[in-house]
Design a protein around this motif. Structure first.
Motif, mmCIF file in Angstrom:
data_model
loop_
_atom_site.group_PDB
_atom_site.id
_atom_site.type_symbol
_atom_site.label_atom_id
_atom_site.label_comp_id
_atom_site.label_asym_id
_atom_site.label_seq_id
_atom_site.Cartn_x
_atom_site.Cartn_y
_atom_site.Cartn_z
ATOM 1 N N GLN A 1 -8.257 3.601 -3.182
ATOM 2 C CA GLN A 1 -9.058 2.398 -2.966
ATOM 3 C C GLN A 1 -8.185 1.158 -2.900
ATOM 4 O OE1 GLN A 1 -11.958 2.407 -6.118
ATOM 5 N NE2 GLN A 1 -12.891 4.330 -5.433
ATOM 6 N N MET A 2 -7.189 1.083 -3.790
ATOM 7 C CA MET A 2 -6.265 -0.044 -3.772
ATOM 8 C C MET A 2 -5.503 -0.094 -2.447
ATOM 9 S SD MET A 2 -4.787 0.396 -7.663
ATOM 10 C CE MET A 2 -3.545 -0.902 -7.579
ATOM 11 N N ALA A 3 -4.979 1.052 -2.027
ATOM 12 C CA ALA A 3 -4.208 1.095 -0.783
ATOM 13 C C ALA A 3 -5.073 0.753 0.418
ATOM 14 C CB ALA A 3 -3.577 2.481 -0.619
ATOM 15 N N ALA B 1 -4.042 -5.396 -7.133
ATOM 16 C CA ALA B 1 -4.085 -5.305 -5.668
ATOM 17 C C ALA B 1 -5.110 -6.266 -5.097
ATOM 18 C CB ALA B 1 -4.397 -3.873 -5.244
ATOM 19 N N ASP B 2 -6.260 -6.409 -5.778
ATOM 20 C CA ASP B 2 -7.268 -7.364 -5.323
ATOM 21 C C ASP B 2 -6.686 -8.775 -5.284
ATOM 22 O OD1 ASP B 2 -8.901 -5.156 -5.434
ATOM 23 O OD2 ASP B 2 -9.919 -5.761 -7.269
ATOM 24 N N ALA C 1 0.831 -1.206 0.000
ATOM 25 C CA ALA C 1 0.000 0.000 0.000
ATOM 26 C C ALA C 1 0.863 1.252 0.000
ATOM 27 C CB ALA C 1 -0.930 -0.010 1.211
ATOM 28 N N ASP C 2 1.873 1.278 0.866
ATOM 29 C CA ASP C 2 2.754 2.446 0.930
ATOM 30 C C ASP C 2 3.514 2.633 -0.382
ATOM 31 O OD1 ASP C 2 1.917 2.821 3.542
ATOM 32 O OD2 ASP C 2 3.698 1.891 4.430
ATOM 33 N N GLY C 3 3.926 1.515 -0.979
ATOM 34 C CA GLY C 3 4.662 1.591 -2.237
ATOM 35 C C GLY C 3 3.821 2.149 -3.371
ATOM 36 N N LEU C 4 2.533 1.801 -3.398
ATOM 37 C CA LEU C 4 1.629 2.342 -4.417
ATOM 38 C C LEU C 4 1.580 3.861 -4.331
ATOM 39 C CD1 LEU C 4 -1.498 -0.008 -4.352
ATOM 40 C CD2 LEU C 4 0.000 0.398 -6.304
ATOM 41 N N ALA D 1 4.463 -1.781 -14.025
ATOM 42 C CA ALA D 1 4.954 -0.702 -13.168
ATOM 43 C C ALA D 1 4.546 -0.926 -11.712
ATOM 44 C CB ALA D 1 4.424 0.640 -13.665
ATOM 45 N N ILE D 2 3.325 -1.400 -11.483
ATOM 46 C CA ILE D 2 2.877 -1.682 -10.119
ATOM 47 C C ILE D 2 3.745 -2.765 -9.488
ATOM 48 C CG2 ILE D 2 0.988 -2.656 -8.750
ATOM 49 C CD1 ILE D 2 -0.953 -1.264 -10.677
ATOM 50 N N VAL D 3 4.025 -3.815 -10.272
ATOM 51 C CA VAL D 3 4.873 -4.898 -9.754
ATOM 52 C C VAL D 3 6.270 -4.381 -9.454
ATOM 53 C CG1 VAL D 3 5.991 -7.077 -10.339
ATOM 54 C CG2 VAL D 3 3.566 -6.740 -10.861
ATOM 55 N N GLU D 4 6.841 -3.650 -10.395
ATOM 56 C CA GLU D 4 8.223 -3.182 -10.254
ATOM 57 C C GLU D 4 8.398 -2.213 -9.099
ATOM 58 O OE1 GLU D 4 11.520 -0.533 -12.774
ATOM 59 O OE2 GLU D 4 9.724 -1.324 -13.774
ATOM 60 N N HIS D 5 7.471 -1.270 -8.959
ATOM 61 C CA HIS D 5 7.661 -0.186 -7.995
ATOM 62 C C HIS D 5 7.011 -0.432 -6.638
ATOM 63 C CE1 HIS D 5 9.518 2.407 -10.975
ATOM 64 N NE2 HIS D 5 8.514 2.177 -11.806
ATOM 65 N N ALA D 6 6.060 -1.349 -6.556
ATOM 66 C CA ALA D 6 5.335 -1.516 -5.290
ATOM 67 C C ALA D 6 5.241 -2.963 -4.834
ATOM 68 C CB ALA D 6 3.934 -0.912 -5.417
#
Length: 503
Positions: A131-133, A185-186, A91-94, A211-216
């Motif tokens: 919402q994801m976080a 995220a779900d 969540a923080d990474g997102l 990008a979500i996988v790489e950065h968060a």
């Protein structure tokens, strides 16, 4: 009977391929030319479709599943505190990396628009991020709560021994989903119950998901000390990646969501591999007005059920004949209000025989309809065959729905049960007896008395969903029609004996 088995290294045009026990299909020239040594070929026994998986795609998927299998074994000994830490770090990474993720999403949207694809579910913004976080932090809380629950497991006690019924992870979950990056995220919810996952997202959203996988996601896994293969993304835009994934017999469960035809085909592939499948395909909510419906509330329900296009958006409205002269214009006006917020006018399909209740000129009037390929001129209203009531309207910025005038609620329910995907049904009215009859007769997992957009795992149950089951495709593992990471468990029976014994 003598049979010969070997490795398939080439295909010949015109070769007959049997399927379904008594039918056959034929290898065409294009497939024969494309097939190379190391490739795989699957035949769908429902319809004879030949699915070609190139070797590179098959190898990439196999590598991901192998890592997930290894990670599933390691997850058995991972403390709950580490899993909770992963969710909070994700969540923080997102939030921290949102600029990079948003840039990747903008590039995905530009690419999809250039290809004439829908971008309604592809676009993400700060609200989606939050919402994801929130969902991920919710999972952290649930994991910690479950770990602190000291309630005893259900137990069956005998004279000198007992059996405890305890939960256990399923194993590796294969998850193929449409181009909605927030679903990534779900899907992380599978870790809450000790499972691992291999994900394949629609090609239009691959840049955002990467990008979500790489950065968060990946940094959160490493930071929490979870196994590398616990959640992995297949970075291929090839549709064949989904076929390869669902053909891998090491999956404990295959979850698929998206459009009806694609979902049905992937579900068939999984079933043929012997893997249980949870399919989440055609959506679209039905709204029924009872004779007792309050006019203002009916209008409000319509307006709030058409705010955006997702699976729980209003798709079919059924109005009783006794109120049609009043409520059909109210319905159209409310739909237009929802459309006006998007700078458009609503598009309507009226079942043959119901068009007489349309205001004059609606069938002849032309409006601008915003499609994925651009703005096109179409009729404001057109006539629809009753057997087309199950069609889900996939709209962009122009709300689109079907309308049918019925004798009563009973006829509306009969149409719903016959033609809809049996998904979301809502009745607006003040007659308690009518509501009870509706609830008992309608064949839907989600039944309400107002706006339809409440049907969402995170909104309704405070848990990010893997999918919303419609009863057309079954309810495997979907408690109350919602499948979440918390549902992905099986049962173990653990016996403790005081003395050795013989039966």
């Amino acid at each position: 009977m003598t049979t010969t088995a070997g490795q398939l290294t080439q295909l010949t045009a015109g070769t007959l391929v049997p399927f379904g026990g008594d039918r056959f299909t034929t290898v065409d020239a294009a497939l024969a030319a494309a097939f190379q040594p190391g490739d795989r070929l699957y035949v769908v026994h429902d319809d004879g479709a030949l699915l070609h998986v190139p070797a590179a795609v098959s190898d990439a998927v196999t590598t991901s599943v192998s890592a997930a299998v290894e990670a599933a074994q390691a997850m058995r000994s991972v403390p709950a505190a580490q899993v909770a830490a992963f969710y909070r770090a994700f969540a923080d990474g997102l939030v921290a990396a949102w600029d990079a993720i948003a840039q990747a999403n903008a590039e995905d949207v530009t690419r999809a628009e250039a290809l004439g694809r829908s971008t309604t579910r592809l676009r993400i913004d700060a609200d989606v991020r939050d919402q994801m976080a929130d969902g991920l932090r919710g999972w952290a809380d649930l994991v910690e709560k479950a770990a602190s629950d000291d309630a005893p497991a259900p137990r069956v006690t005998h004279a000198d021994w007992h059996v405890d019924v305890v939960t256990a992870p399923l194993g590796v979950i294969g998850f193929v989903f449409e181009g909605r990056p927030n679903v990534l995220a779900d899907a992380a919810g599978v870790l809450a119950t000790g499972n691992t996952a291999v994900l394949r997202i629609g090609g239009d959203a691959l840049g955002t998901a990467t990008a979500i996988v790489e950065h968060a996601l990946a940094p959160a896994l490493r930071g929490a000390g979870l196994p590398d293969g616990a959640i992995s993304l297949v970075t291929s835009r090839e549709r064949s990646a989904g076929w390869a994934l669902f053909s891998d017999r090491r999956l404990s469960l295959a979850v698929v969501r998206g459009s009806g035809a694609a979902v049905a085909q992937l579900a068939a592939v999984a079933r043929q591999a012997g893997t249980p499948v949870s399919a989440h395909g055609t959506g679209g909510a039905w709204l029924v007005a009872d004779e007792s419906a309050d006019t203002a509330r009916f209008a409000s329900v319509v307006r709030h059920s058409l705010d955006r296009k997702v699976c729980n958006t209003l798709n079919v409205a059924a109005i009783p004949r006794s109120r049609a002269a009043e409520l059909v214009p109210v319905l159209l006006a409310a739909a237009d209000e929802a459309a006006a917020a998007r700078g458009t006018v609503a598009r309507v399909h009226v079942v043959a025989g119901s068009e007489q209740w349309l205001p004059a000129g609606e069938l002849e009037r032309t409006i601008d309809v915003h499609r994925a390929e651009g703005v096109v001129a179409e009729p404001r209203a057109s006539v629809l065959a009753s057997d087309e009531l199950g069609r889900e309207w996939e709209w962009e910025n122009t709300p689109e729905l079907s309308v049918v005038v019925v004798e009563d609620v009973a006829e509306a329910v009969a149409l719903f049960n016959a033609y809809s995907p049996r998904f979301v049904a809502s009745l607006v009215g003040t007659d308690a007896a009518a509501w009870d009859a509706f609830l008992g007769a309608v064949d839907a997992p989600f039944v309400g008395d107002g706006f339809t957009r409440w049907v969402d795992g995170q909104y309704a149950l405070d848990q990010p969903e893997l999918g919303l089951s419609n009863w057309e495709h079954g309810r495997l593992l979907g408690r109350a029609g919602v499948l979440t990471g918390a549902d992905l468990t099986t049962r173990r029976l653990v016996a403790r004996t005081a003395t050795d014994q013989h039966r």
